[in-house]
Write a protein that holds these residues in place. Structure first.
Motif, PDB file in Angstrom:
ATOM      1  N   ASP A   1      16.125  14.540 -70.065  1.00 40.51           N
ATOM      2  CA  ASP A   1      16.923  15.696 -69.645  1.00 40.51           C
ATOM      3  C   ASP A   1      18.062  15.208 -68.754  1.00 40.51           C
ATOM      4  N   GLN A   2      19.300  15.360 -69.206  1.00 44.14           N
ATOM      5  CA  GLN A   2      20.440  14.821 -68.482  1.00 44.14           C
ATOM      6  C   GLN A   2      20.736  15.563 -67.185  1.00 44.14           C
ATOM      7  N   THR A   3      20.120  16.726 -66.970  1.00 45.22           N
ATOM      8  CA  THR A   3      20.346  17.471 -65.731  1.00 45.22           C
ATOM      9  C   THR A   3      19.324  17.140 -64.647  1.00 45.22           C
ATOM     10  N   ILE A   4      18.287  16.366 -65.009  1.00 46.90           N
ATOM     11  CA  ILE A   4      17.211  16.060 -64.074  1.00 46.90           C
ATOM     12  C   ILE A   4      17.315  14.611 -63.610  1.00 46.90           C
ATOM     13  N   GLY A   5      17.099  14.383 -62.326  1.00 48.25           N
ATOM     14  CA  GLY A   5      17.127  13.043 -61.769  1.00 48.25           C
ATOM     15  C   GLY A   5      16.559  13.045 -60.360  1.00 48.25           C
ATOM     16  N   PRO A   6      16.745  11.979 -59.605  1.00 49.91           N
ATOM     17  CA  PRO A   6      16.215  11.927 -58.235  1.00 49.91           C
ATOM     18  C   PRO A   6      16.735  13.032 -57.325  1.00 49.91           C
ATOM     19  N   PHE A   7      17.920  13.582 -57.629  1.00 46.90           N
ATOM     20  CA  PHE A   7      18.428  14.704 -56.833  1.00 46.90           C
ATOM     21  C   PHE A   7      17.685  16.008 -57.111  1.00 46.90           C
ATOM     22  N   SER A   8      16.807  16.023 -58.101  1.00 45.93           N
ATOM     23  CA  SER A   8      16.081  17.250 -58.462  1.00 45.93           C
ATOM     24  C   SER A   8      14.883  17.469 -57.541  1.00 45.93           C
ATOM     25  N   ARG A   9      15.151  17.459 -56.263  1.00 42.76           N
ATOM     26  CA  ARG A   9      14.122  17.702 -55.249  1.00 42.76           C
ATOM     27  C   ARG A   9      14.656  18.701 -54.236  1.00 42.76           C
ATOM     28  N   MET A  10      13.741  19.443 -53.642  1.00 44.80           N
ATOM     29  CA  MET A  10      14.107  20.431 -52.642  1.00 44.80           C
ATOM     30  C   MET A  10      14.096  19.792 -51.259  1.00 44.80           C
ATOM     31  N   LYS A  11      15.185  20.006 -50.508  1.00 41.68           N
ATOM     32  CA  LYS A  11      15.255  19.548 -49.128  1.00 41.68           C
ATOM     33  C   LYS A  11      15.516  20.724 -48.204  1.00 41.68           C
ATOM     34  N   ARG A  12      15.186  20.540 -46.929  1.00 40.39           N
ATOM     35  CA  ARG A  12      15.452  21.554 -45.913  1.00 40.39           C
ATOM     36  C   ARG A  12      15.707  20.846 -44.585  1.00 40.39           C
ATOM     37  N   LYS A  13      16.435  21.500 -43.715  1.00 43.20           N
ATOM     38  CA  LYS A  13      16.718  20.950 -42.393  1.00 43.20           C
ATOM     39  C   LYS A  13      15.623  21.339 -41.408  1.00 43.20           C
TER      40      LYS A  13
ATOM     41  N   ARG B   1       3.060  18.301 -43.711  1.00 41.07           N
ATOM     42  CA  ARG B   1       3.499  19.133 -42.589  1.00 41.07           C
ATOM     43  C   ARG B   1       4.987  19.451 -42.669  1.00 41.07           C
ATOM     44  N   PHE B   2       5.764  18.503 -43.164  1.00 38.71           N
ATOM     45  CA  PHE B   2       7.219  18.669 -43.210  1.00 38.71           C
ATOM     46  C   PHE B   2       7.734  18.516 -44.636  1.00 38.71           C
ATOM     47  N   GLN B   3       7.126  19.232 -45.563  1.00 35.87           N
ATOM     48  CA  GLN B   3       7.523  19.095 -46.969  1.00 35.87           C
ATOM     49  C   GLN B   3       9.006  19.373 -47.157  1.00 35.87           C
ATOM     50  N   GLY B   4       9.715  18.373 -47.685  1.00 41.61           N
ATOM     51  CA  GLY B   4      11.122  18.532 -47.988  1.00 41.61           C
ATOM     52  C   GLY B   4      12.062  18.383 -46.810  1.00 41.61           C
ATOM     53  N   VAL B   5      11.544  18.192 -45.599  1.00 41.92           N
ATOM     54  CA  VAL B   5      12.419  18.119 -44.425  1.00 41.92           C
ATOM     55  C   VAL B   5      13.203  16.817 -44.436  1.00 41.92           C
TER      56      VAL B   5
END
Length: 358
Positions: free
Chosen positions: A311-323, A141-145
């Protein structure tokens, strides 16, 4: 598909980001669902429980518990070997059966699905079925929120996991992060169903130790642990929502392991229509092919794990977030999507090539 996110961190080419991608659009699947149903209303015929779910779960539970008793006097090396090459597949299958049951896809009555989930939980060794359902439905329901979707790594994880070694360790122990993250970041009040889940699991574990010894229980726990780490089945944890392509935040997998994972690889299809059981998701793709054929997808979960680690550019921050909007719970929209997509491409530093894109 998937909105986009603004550039964070220094943005240098080949450097891992220091913040998540931030999207200024709604999660993509609700609007896709409306659009697809408007064009293909017959898709509703795919909704509803899988009549074979109970039998499939019973067979796997029986096989895994039988294997545990068979190994009660085996060497630790044999137990570990069987756990990795056999038991891990069974327990991961049951974990994804619980995922299926969290959407009430075995019975029309929710309580029956909960009971079956508690039963499917038994070989996993630790109680998780009921708690998983509470958090997983919010992921849809709140994907990425921010602050709600507990599928996304915490800032502590993301700042700590920054190189090949730490990414490898994070994947090995990712089940612990997956299980403990919501308990620390968004704890919920326990309910009666969780108590039943706990008592039932402790009763099974205690009986197994009393009748067959600690090695039988250890086999079950090891099967769960190794199956959720550096293991082909665990590749779906990374493949589903980690951003390897700037225009997409959910990815499907169309490889052979879908046969053992309740077709969880059909992940765009699943998020578009969570009321369709895994056994019918391929029919959805056949009915509305134009909505899926141009999306990036995978053929190998093992390759996804390798890509994530190397891949040195990919990590846990490689996720989409939204408010989340303060007014109505919906996600804020923003007209800057085109600019945002460009910012993500700049941040990624180079085009990401996915294995066997469809």
């Amino acid at each position: 598909m998937g909105g986009g996110g603004e550039k964070r961190g220094d943005g240098e080419e080949g450097v891992m980001a220091t913040d998540f991608f931030w999207s200024y659009t709604d999660e993509p699947h609700a609007s896709r669902r409306k659009q697809i149903l408007a064009e293909y209303p017959q898709i509703r015929e795919l909704f509803g429980p899988d009549p074979w779910a109970f039998l499939k779960i019973t067979a796997v539970v029986s096989l895994q518990l039988g294997t545990a008793t068979y190994l009660h006097s085996s060497s630790w090396l044999k137990i570990l070997t069987v756990a990795y090459f056999f038991g891990s597949f069974l327990n991961h299958n049951l974990f994804l059966a619980i995922h299926e049951l969290s959407h009430n896809l075995a019975f029309s009555t929710p309580a029956y699905n909960r009971w079956l989930g508690i039963f499917a939980n038994l070989p996993i060794g630790v109680p998780m079925s009921i708690t998983f359902q509470k958090y997983h439905l919010e992921h849809h329901r709140f994907q990425g929120v921010d602050g709600i979707d507990m599928d996304i790594p915490s800032y502590v994880e993301a700042h700590a996991v920054t190189n090949i070694v730490t990414k490898s360790l994070w994947i090995i122990f990712q089940l612990f992060f997956y299980a403990l993250r919501p308990l620390f970041l968004k704890p919920k009040r326990s309910c009666l169903w969780e108590f039943i889940n706990l008592v039932t699991q402790l009763a099974l574990d205690g009986s197994l130790v009393y009748l067959w010894g600690w090695r039988s229980l250890a086999y079950l726990i090891l099967s769960t642990f190794v199956g959720g780490g550096l293991h082909p089945m665990a590749g779906h944890f990374i493949s589903e929502h980690y951003v390897f392509n700037p225009d997409q935040e959910t990815y499907s997998y169309y490889g052979p392991l879908n046969l053992m994972t309740w077709s969880v690889g059909y992940h765009n299809e699943h998020h578009d229509f969570p009321r369709i059981p895994g056994s019918r998701l391929y029919k959805l793709k056949e009915m509305a092919p134009e909505y899926y054929k141009n999306l990036k997808s995978y053929r190998s979960w093992s390759q996804v794990i390798y890509m994530y680690i190397m891949d040195q550019t990919i990590g846990p921050f490689s996720r989409m977030k939204r408010k989340q909007s303060k007014n109505n719970g919906d996600v804020k929209k923003d007209i800057r999507v085109t600019t945002i997509h460009k910012d993500i491409r700049d941040r990624m530093g180079h085009a990401q090539v996915l294995p066997s894109e469809n």
